[in-house]
Structures are given as structure tokens and as C-alpha cells.
Scaffold this motif. Structure first.
Motif, PDB file in Angstrom:
ATOM      1  N   ALA A  18       0.826  -1.328   0.056  1.00 42.37           N
ATOM      2  CA  ALA A  18      -0.094   0.081   0.192  1.00 42.37           C
ATOM      3  C   ALA A  18       0.850   1.292   0.005  1.00 42.37           C
ATOM      4  O   ALA A  18       0.498   2.198  -0.839  1.00 42.37           O
ATOM      5  N   GLU A  19       2.109   1.208   0.656  1.00 38.69           N
ATOM      6  CA  GLU A  19       2.846   2.318   0.732  1.00 38.69           C
ATOM      7  C   GLU A  19       3.576   2.661  -0.496  1.00 38.69           C
ATOM      8  O   GLU A  19       3.487   3.504  -1.084  1.00 38.69           O
ATOM      9  N   LEU A  20       3.842   1.446  -1.209  1.00 43.39           N
ATOM     10  CA  LEU A  20       4.401   1.343  -2.511  1.00 43.39           C
ATOM     11  C   LEU A  20       3.502   2.013  -3.703  1.00 43.39           C
ATOM     12  O   LEU A  20       3.828   3.097  -4.517  1.00 43.39           O
ATOM     13  N   ALA A  21       2.140   1.635  -3.548  1.00 42.21           N
ATOM     14  CA  ALA A  21       1.388   2.046  -4.303  1.00 42.21           C
ATOM     15  C   ALA A  21       0.998   3.588  -4.077  1.00 42.21           C
ATOM     16  O   ALA A  21       0.811   4.439  -5.230  1.00 42.21           O
ATOM     17  N   ALA A  22       0.817   4.102  -2.939  1.00 43.01           N
ATOM     18  CA  ALA A  22       0.693   5.543  -2.636  1.00 43.01           C
ATOM     19  C   ALA A  22       2.072   6.315  -3.090  1.00 43.01           C
ATOM     20  O   ALA A  22       1.633   7.552  -3.723  1.00 43.01           O
ATOM     21  N   MET A  23       3.061   5.817  -3.010  1.00 41.24           N
ATOM     22  CA  MET A  23       4.275   6.558  -3.488  1.00 41.24           C
ATOM     23  C   MET A  23       4.408   6.741  -4.933  1.00 41.24           C
ATOM     24  O   MET A  23       4.486   7.739  -5.599  1.00 41.24           O
ATOM     25  N   ARG A  27       4.118  10.106  -7.032  1.00 43.80           N
ATOM     26  CA  ARG A  27       5.043  10.387  -8.249  1.00 43.80           C
ATOM     27  C   ARG A  27       4.433  10.725  -9.701  1.00 43.80           C
ATOM     28  O   ARG A  27       4.610  11.715 -10.429  1.00 43.80           O
ATOM     29  N   ALA A  28       3.046   9.949  -9.696  1.00 43.56           N
ATOM     30  CA  ALA A  28       2.495  10.321 -11.121  1.00 43.56           C
ATOM     31  C   ALA A  28       1.485  11.559 -10.976  1.00 43.56           C
ATOM     32  O   ALA A  28       1.524  12.395 -12.007  1.00 43.56           O
ATOM     33  N   ILE A  29       1.287  12.011  -9.892  1.00 44.25           N
ATOM     34  CA  ILE A  29       0.451  13.367  -9.817  1.00 44.25           C
ATOM     35  C   ILE A  29       1.510  14.390 -10.002  1.00 44.25           C
ATOM     36  O   ILE A  29       1.460  15.286 -10.656  1.00 44.25           O
ATOM     37  N   ILE A  30       2.725  14.210  -9.212  1.00 39.45           N
ATOM     38  CA  ILE A  30       3.808  15.239  -9.450  1.00 39.45           C
ATOM     39  C   ILE A  30       4.149  15.308 -11.243  1.00 39.45           C
ATOM     40  O   ILE A  30       4.202  16.390 -11.528  1.00 39.45           O
TER      41      ILE A  30
END
Length: 137
Positions: A18-23, A27-30
Motif C-alpha cells: 500500500a505504501e508503494l502504491a501510494a508513493m 509520483r504520477a501526480i507530480i
């Protein structure tokens, strides 16, 4: 059981996933925010604002203010509001055309120039040399 403990789903791994998916989402949003930012700053000529004006009614229909005199001649007025709107377009026209020509110079202009020189002109010179060799008087 027969698969072993390495393939079993452990709750602590679920949290790491879940942490990896959130990260990855962050990154995709940035990256998406960076993609929509302008590539270069607006030039100083275009930064200076003359003012903000509402679009006048005579700018919405360009030919609405024409009238005909009894002799049959059509006259049209070009109001200061229309001039104020069109000034930006005329002012930026040279830079727009320079950008268009410089953008297409290498992919279109130079290959056509090379083809013209090496193909057309060489064929023309060969034909003239052949005419001079055979039927020159």
C-alpha cells in the motif's frame, strides 16, 4: 502449505504494498503537474498588459457594421475596439511566422533544397550537356 512461507500473504507485506502504491500515485501526480506547466517563460513584450477590456459587440460579428450608400458602394468602419483586439495578432505575427519557418526549415526546407539542387539541377545540366554535344550550332 506446500508452497512454503515465501509466497504466503503476510499483513506486513500488505502495508508495504500500500505504501508503494501510494508513493507511485504521488509520483504520477507530480509528473502530471509538471507536464502541464509552460515550457518557457513569456517574453517581456507579451508580459506587459495594456489593460483588460470587455469584448465589444462589434468584435463578435466582423461585418455587422457595414452599410450601403445609395450609389451602391459598400462602406465599413473599423472601430478602435476592433483595432485594440487585432493589434495583438498583428504585433505577434512576425514572431509566429519566424517560429513556423524555423521549425520546418530542417525537416522540410533543407531536404527539398537538396533534392532541387542534386536531382533537378543535375538533370538539367546533363540535358544541356547532351544537347551541346549532339546538336549545337
Amino acid at each position: 502449505s506446500s508452497l512454503g512461507s515465501s509466497t504466503e500473504w503476510v499483513p506486513s507485506e500488505r502495508g508495504a504494498l500500500a505504501e508503494l502504491a501510494a508513493m507511485s500515485l504521488r509520483r504520477a501526480i507530480i509528473r502530471a503537474k509538471e507536464a502541464v506547466q509552460p515550457l518557457r517563460k513569456t517574453s517581456r513584450k507579451d508580459q506587459t498588459r495594456i489593460g483588460t477590456y470587455p469584448v465589444p459587440p462589434e468584435a463578435s460579428i466582423w461585418w455587422a457594421n457595414r452599410y450601403q450608400v445609395p450609389g451602391g458602394e459598400i462602406k465599413q468602419s473599423f472601430s478602435p475596439y476592433q483595432q485594440k483586439i487585432m493589434f495583438q495578432w498583428f504585433w505577434n505575427a512576425p514572431s509566429r511566422w519566424y517560429w513556423r519557418f524555423s521549425k520546418w526549415a530542417w525537416p522540410i526546407g533543407i531536404p527539398y533544397l537538396i533534392i532541387y539542387i542534386f536531382v533537378y539541377k543535375s538533370c538539367q545540366m546533363d540535358v544541356e550537356a547532351d544537347i551541346r554535344a549532339k546538336a549545337w550550332w
